[in-house]
Design a protein around this motif. Structure first.
Motif, PDB file in Angstrom:
ATOM      1  N   ILE A 163       0.834  -1.204   0.000  1.00 51.73           N
ATOM      2  CA  ILE A 163       0.000   0.000   0.000  1.00 51.73           C
ATOM      3  C   ILE A 163       0.866   1.251   0.000  1.00 51.73           C
ATOM      4  N   VAL A 192      -8.730   2.112   0.011  1.00 53.14           N
ATOM      5  CA  VAL A 192      -7.425   1.579   0.405  1.00 53.14           C
ATOM      6  C   VAL A 192      -6.901   2.318   1.640  1.00 53.14           C
ATOM      7  N   PHE A 196      -5.759   0.814   5.270  1.00 58.42           N
ATOM      8  CA  PHE A 196      -4.302   0.844   5.384  1.00 58.42           C
ATOM      9  C   PHE A 196      -3.787   0.434   6.766  1.00 58.42           C
ATOM     10  N   LEU A 214      -5.017  -3.339  -6.640  1.00 56.11           N
ATOM     11  CA  LEU A 214      -4.152  -2.160  -6.646  1.00 56.11           C
ATOM     12  C   LEU A 214      -3.321  -2.109  -7.920  1.00 56.11           C
TER      13      LEU A 214
END
Length: 268
Positions: A163, A192, A196, A214
């Motif tokens: 991420i 996202v 996280f 992603l």
């Protein structure tokens, strides 16, 4: 963009406990790098608000072309989420890396990773057909999408790493994208961000269901929003990082670099 961001962040945040409970009760758990058993495939939590915000966005666009952008983006993300969930749930971890999966395939054995790679390639071709004027550009766009998707798989080996890399890539993209494509990241990025901290604290893993999503979002936005010169430069980077990770451990490279290691561990 503001509405999409607020809704995506808040509602995804509220959904996280529900999805964690669902995966835990369904015994969709796996040991993480420390050996702790935690829910995997949490990347599916990105999908509900991606869908809802896509509906909201589609309801206000007045252009068929813009509606097509939404449909292509969402359909490709859904497809790779499906492939990721399949790999998370029934995947065999005895084979790793693109090279390993294709070796197995040539020996007549299909792994979930091999299926994911082939499926991702065909999704890349399908998307690229709409944005390519000739065969050479079709190949370029397909490779950008396929290798961008796998890039996030390569990064998703420690909590929060994938991420962090995703955000480092997406922030410049949000700044530099123009036209209607500029709004598409807001279908996914807030979701996202809401998740996280769960990943960073190793309370669950997004799995391939998340990393595929992603990665393909980066690839599609690159194909939709940038010139061939930019895409060629990005493809060169992708090829180099894939060659590097086939020969060396990315985790060891990061651990041996003070700056990268600090960034990698930040927030855990």
């Amino acid at each position: 963009m503001a509405v999409l961001f607020v809704l995506g962040f808040l509602l995804t945040f509220l959904m996280i406990p529900l999805f964690k409970g669902m995966l835990t009760e369904g015994d969709i758990v796996r040991p993480n790098y420390k050996g702790d058993m935690i829910p995997v495939s949490m990347g599916i939590v990105f999908i509900p608000m991606l869908t809802i915000n896509a509906i909201l966005l589609a309801s206000v666009v007045r252009s068929i072309e813009n509606a097509a952008y939404i449909f292509i983006f969402v359909s490709a993300v859904f497809s790779m989420a499906f492939a990721g969930i399949m790999d998370d749930i029934i995947g065999n971890r005895n084979v790793s890396g693109l090279k390993g999966h294709f070796k197995s395939l040539f020996k007549g054995k299909l792994t979930t990773g091999g299926f994911k790679a082939l499926f991702g390639g065909f999704i890349g071709i399908l998307v690229s057909v709409f944005f390519s004027e000739n065969l050479l550009e079709l190949c370029l766009n397909t490779l950008v999408i396929a290798l961008s998707t796998n890039l996030m798989n390569l990064m998703d080996l420690r909590p929060g790493r994938a991420i962090k890399v995703y955000l480092v890539i997406m922030i410049p993209m949000i700044i530099t994208l123009t036209g209607f494509v500029k709004v598409l990241p807001f279908l996914l990025v807030p979701n996202v961000l809401a998740y996280f901290n769960e990943d960073l604290k190793a309370r669950c893993m997004m799995g391939d269901a998340g990393s595929n999503v992603l990665g393909i979002s980066i690839g599609i936005l690159m194909v939709m929003g940038y010139t061939n010169d930019v895409k060629i430069a990005w493809l060169i980077f992708l090829v180099l990082i894939h060659i590097l990770t086939e020969k060396y451990s990315l985790t060891k490279i990061i651990e041996n670099n003070k700056v990268l290691n600090f960034i990698d561990r930040l927030g855990r």
